[in-house]
Write a protein that holds these residues in place. Structure first.
Motif, PDB file in Angstrom:
ATOM      1  N   ASN A  11      59.309   6.051 -31.724  1.00 19.35           N
ATOM      2  CA  ASN A  11      58.688   4.977 -30.945  1.00 19.35           C
ATOM      3  C   ASN A  11      58.058   5.508 -29.662  1.00 19.35           C
ATOM      4  N   LEU A  12      58.701   6.498 -29.049  1.00 20.20           N
ATOM      5  CA  LEU A  12      58.146   7.099 -27.837  1.00 20.20           C
ATOM      6  C   LEU A  12      56.821   7.790 -28.143  1.00 20.20           C
ATOM      7  N   ASN A  13      56.760   8.519 -29.239  1.00 21.94           N
ATOM      8  CA  ASN A  13      55.513   9.183 -29.628  1.00 21.94           C
ATOM      9  C   ASN A  13      54.422   8.168 -29.947  1.00 21.94           C
ATOM     10  N   ARG A  14      54.802   7.095 -30.619  1.00 18.24           N
ATOM     11  CA  ARG A  14      53.842   6.028 -30.930  1.00 18.24           C
ATOM     12  C   ARG A  14      53.256   5.440 -29.655  1.00 18.24           C
ATOM     13  N   LYS A  15      54.133   5.198 -28.691  1.00 23.59           N
ATOM     14  CA  LYS A  15      53.711   4.638 -27.411  1.00 23.59           C
ATOM     15  C   LYS A  15      52.721   5.575 -26.709  1.00 23.59           C
ATOM     16  N   ILE A  16      53.015   6.850 -26.697  1.00 23.43           N
ATOM     17  CA  ILE A  16      52.155   7.836 -26.047  1.00 23.43           C
ATOM     18  C   ILE A  16      50.774   7.870 -26.698  1.00 23.43           C
ATOM     19  N   VAL A  47      49.271   8.238 -36.672  1.00 17.80           N
ATOM     20  CA  VAL A  47      47.955   7.636 -36.903  1.00 17.80           C
ATOM     21  C   VAL A  47      47.929   6.902 -38.242  1.00 17.80           C
ATOM     22  N   SER A  48      48.517   7.486 -39.252  1.00 13.09           N
ATOM     23  CA  SER A  48      48.566   6.830 -40.567  1.00 13.09           C
ATOM     24  C   SER A  48      49.321   5.511 -40.490  1.00 13.09           C
ATOM     25  N   SER A  49      50.431   5.502 -39.760  1.00 10.92           N
ATOM     26  CA  SER A  49      51.225   4.282 -39.611  1.00 10.92           C
ATOM     27  C   SER A  49      50.456   3.205 -38.856  1.00 10.92           C
ATOM     28  N   LEU A  50      49.748   3.600 -37.803  1.00  7.69           N
ATOM     29  CA  LEU A  50      48.980   2.641 -36.998  1.00  7.69           C
ATOM     30  C   LEU A  50      47.770   2.117 -37.763  1.00  7.69           C
ATOM     31  N   GLU A  52      47.698   1.733 -41.039  1.00  8.57           N
ATOM     32  CA  GLU A  52      48.260   0.814 -42.026  1.00  8.57           C
ATOM     33  C   GLU A  52      48.591  -0.536 -41.397  1.00  8.57           C
ATOM     34  N   ALA A  53      49.021  -0.514 -40.121  1.00  9.09           N
ATOM     35  CA  ALA A  53      49.369  -1.755 -39.431  1.00  9.09           C
ATOM     36  C   ALA A  53      48.143  -2.502 -38.922  1.00  9.09           C
ATOM     37  N   GLY A  54      46.965  -1.881 -39.005  1.00  7.20           N
ATOM     38  CA  GLY A  54      45.741  -2.533 -38.544  1.00  7.20           C
ATOM     39  C   GLY A  54      45.561  -2.495 -37.049  1.00  7.20           C
ATOM     40  N   ILE A  55      46.340  -1.668 -36.343  1.00  8.01           N
ATOM     41  CA  ILE A  55      46.248  -1.586 -34.888  1.00  8.01           C
ATOM     42  C   ILE A  55      45.092  -0.694 -34.453  1.00  8.01           C
ATOM     43  N   ILE A  56      44.845   0.380 -35.206  1.00 10.83           N
ATOM     44  CA  ILE A  56      43.729   1.271 -34.908  1.00 10.83           C
ATOM     45  C   ILE A  56      42.819   1.346 -36.121  1.00 10.83           C
ATOM     46  N   GLN A  57      41.667   1.986 -35.926  1.00 12.12           N
ATOM     47  CA  GLN A  57      40.719   2.163 -37.019  1.00 12.12           C
ATOM     48  C   GLN A  57      39.988   3.485 -36.853  1.00 12.12           C
ATOM     49  N   GLU A  58      39.501   4.014 -37.961  1.00  5.79           N
ATOM     50  CA  GLU A  58      38.655   5.198 -37.923  1.00  5.79           C
ATOM     51  C   GLU A  58      37.219   4.734 -37.739  1.00  5.79           C
ATOM     52  N   THR A  59      36.511   5.432 -36.857  1.00  6.06           N
ATOM     53  CA  THR A  59      35.157   4.988 -36.525  1.00  6.06           C
ATOM     54  C   THR A  59      34.144   6.097 -36.728  1.00  6.06           C
ATOM     55  N   ARG A  60      33.053   5.994 -35.993  1.00  5.42           N
ATOM     56  CA  ARG A  60      31.903   6.883 -36.168  1.00  5.42           C
ATOM     57  C   ARG A  60      32.313   8.356 -36.107  1.00  5.42           C
ATOM     58  N   GLY A 365      47.426 -12.608 -18.332  1.00  4.44           N
ATOM     59  CA  GLY A 365      48.436 -13.073 -19.279  1.00  4.44           C
ATOM     60  C   GLY A 365      48.149 -12.601 -20.694  1.00  4.44           C
ATOM     61  N   ALA A 366      46.889 -12.697 -21.098  1.00  8.90           N
ATOM     62  CA  ALA A 366      46.517 -12.232 -22.433  1.00  8.90           C
ATOM     63  C   ALA A 366      46.758 -10.732 -22.574  1.00  8.90           C
ATOM     64  N   ALA A 367      46.440  -9.979 -21.517  1.00  8.94           N
ATOM     65  CA  ALA A 367      46.679  -8.533 -21.534  1.00  8.94           C
ATOM     66  C   ALA A 367      48.175  -8.228 -21.606  1.00  8.94           C
ATOM     67  N   TYR A 368      48.968  -9.017 -20.893  1.00  9.60           N
ATOM     68  CA  TYR A 368      50.419  -8.798 -20.907  1.00  9.60           C
ATOM     69  C   TYR A 368      50.996  -9.024 -22.305  1.00  9.60           C
ATOM     70  N   ALA A 369      50.489 -10.019 -23.018  1.00  9.93           N
ATOM     71  CA  ALA A 369      50.953 -10.274 -24.392  1.00  9.93           C
ATOM     72  C   ALA A 369      50.595  -9.106 -25.305  1.00  9.93           C
ATOM     73  N   ILE A 370      49.407  -8.510 -25.115  1.00 15.83           N
ATOM     74  CA  ILE A 370      49.018  -7.325 -25.885  1.00 15.83           C
ATOM     75  C   ILE A 370      49.959  -6.167 -25.563  1.00 15.83           C
ATOM     76  N   LYS A 371      50.250  -5.973 -24.296  1.00 19.13           N
ATOM     77  CA  LYS A 371      51.160  -4.902 -23.866  1.00 19.13           C
ATOM     78  C   LYS A 371      52.513  -5.028 -24.546  1.00 19.13           C
ATOM     79  N   LYS A 372      53.055  -6.235 -24.569  1.00 16.28           N
ATOM     80  CA  LYS A 372      54.376  -6.442 -25.171  1.00 16.28           C
ATOM     81  C   LYS A 372      54.330  -6.205 -26.677  1.00 16.28           C
ATOM     82  N   TYR A 373      53.263  -6.628 -27.318  1.00 18.86           N
ATOM     83  CA  TYR A 373      53.164  -6.443 -28.764  1.00 18.86           C
ATOM     84  C   TYR A 373      53.064  -4.962 -29.122  1.00 18.86           C
ATOM     85  N   LEU A 374      52.246  -4.220 -28.367  1.00 19.88           N
ATOM     86  CA  LEU A 374      52.075  -2.798 -28.640  1.00 19.88           C
ATOM     87  C   LEU A 374      53.258  -1.969 -28.146  1.00 19.88           C
TER      88      LEU A 374
END
Length: 402
Positions: A11-16, A47-50, A52-60, A365-374
């Motif tokens: 979880n620490l590595n994911r956070k970083i 990266v593979s886990s993130l 799969e969860a739809g949190i990140i994406q591969e781009t250009r 507030g919206a940013a804080y909710a994102i922070k807590k989710y991530l």
């Protein structure tokens, strides 16, 4: 010595990794490994886990200065999910939706009748429900990941509304009301705290900052070591009830001579209104250049300076953000109030007006909710430049689709 099991380290590595992606906007896997110090296998697994969860994406495909295979860049998936920030300000409610990249893509401002807090929250949720359902279809796989609601009053460390001076709300369990309406994580906080967090996330990547809201009352949001400081019971920041005039005007809090009775923008409006015997509508901004009101303006700035002097000496802040309808439209006020801070003990780096304005609480507030989710320590959306060259109001104007 701090220790942790494999789950903790994972979880620490994911956070970083998430924090680096948020801050830099986009990175290759090799850049993530180099900048975080994590080995490539760990980065690849995370990266593979993130993905799969739809949190990140591969781009250009990124550009290389040297020959070779061009890297795939990683960035946050703006369509993976979104959050909602709500500012409850007496009879005015402001709501802002933001995506995983922190982009405010929709805002709504509501006028509501006076009522008890649970009733207002229920009505607001019902009004916003069609929007939530609409956006849930557009943001996949998660849809709405959390709600954060800001109140103008005292809240305890558990997020319960203890007391709001304007509405006289007391002992209100808002989380339970929202839970009965929407099955999403819900956070409750003081409006000044969320305003401060919004300013930090979008403009100030610094560990030490204060945000002072000056609208109808005065609130203080404190950022300490990148986190919102709430104090022992969660009551920190009720600076509007600092006494600056012993035996002065009676305040709804029970004391006399509270700072917000003399230095909130509502106090200035009341002072100026005393000159009129009719209901003539003259915007306060137009009165600032009228020499008729020099006394009222100087008195207001003097009391504003008294409170700021106390705050600066207590906290020694790096940055102070003043957020008010008048000050945001008239930055000259900043220069004038600085002239009141003449003590040799005053030490701060900068005082500036708010770029987020009246939507600071909802956006924070919206940013804080994102922070807590991530589950990250903090967010950093500065490089996205969402408000560069325009105010928050101008930026959001184009996203009000309803």
């Amino acid at each position: 010595m701090n220790t942790g099991d494999a789950y903790y380290i994972k979880n620490l590595n994911r956070k970083i990794i998430i924090e680096h992606i948020l801050r830099e906007k986009s990175l290759s896997r090799s850049e993530l490994a180099r900048w975080t110090g994590l080995n490539k296998a760990t980065v690849s697994s995370q990266v593979s886990s993130l993905l799969e969860a739809g949190i990140i994406q591969e781009t250009r495909v990124g550009d290389l200065l040297t020959p070779g295979r061009k890297p795939i860049l990683i960035e946050m998936n703006e369509k993976g999910g979104y959050s909602l920030g709500i500012d409850i300000d007496h009879t005015i409610v402001r709501a802002v939706f933001i995506d995983y990249k922190g982009k405010p893509f929709f805002k709504k401002k509501l006028e509501i009748p006076e009522a008890e807090a649970p009733i207002i929250i229920s009505e607001v949720i019902e009004i916003l429900r069609p929007l939530i359902q609409y956006f849930n279809d557009s943001f996949t796989p998660r849809g709405l990941i959390g709600i954060c609601i800001g109140f103008h009053g005292i809240l305890d460390i558990e997020g319960r509304v203890v007391f709001t001076p304007k509405e006289k709300w007391a002992d209100a369990d808002i989380k339970q009301v929202v839970k009965s309406k929407l099955d999403v994580p819900t956070y409750i906080d003081n409006n000044a705290n969320l305003s401060a967090y919004g300013e930090q996330v979008y403009f100030e990547n610094i560990p030490d900052m204060l945000c002072i809201t000056l609208y109808s009352g005065i609130g203080l949001g404190i950022i300490n070591n990148y986190r919102i400081y709430r104090g022992f019971k969660g009551f920190a920041g009720e600076i509007g009830h600092m006494i600056v005039h012993p035996d002065g005007d009676q305040c709804s809090c029970g004391n006399k001579g509270c700072w917000e009775l003399y230095a909130s923008e509502q106090a200035l409006v009341k002072q100026v209104a005393n000159h009129f015997t009719s209901s003539e509508d003259r915007p306060i901004q137009n009165l600032l250049t009228d020499t008729t009101f020099n006394y009222e303006l100087d008195r207001y700035l003097t009391y504003l300076g008294i409170g700021l002097n106390n705050i600066v000496n207590i906290f020694n802040p790096q940055r102070i953000v003043l957020n008010g309808a008048i000050i945001n439209e008239n930055p000259i006020f900043i220069r004038e109030v600085k002239k009141k801070l003449i003590s040799k003990m005053n030490s701060y780096e900068e005082i500036r007006f708010s770029h987020l304005g009246e939507y600071a609480c909802a956006i924070g507030g919206a940013a804080y909710a994102i922070k807590k989710y991530l589950n990250v320590n903090t967010l950093n959306f500065i490089k996205y430049n969402y408000f560069t060259g325009e105010t928050c109001e101008e930026s959001l104007r184009y996203h009000s689709i309803c």
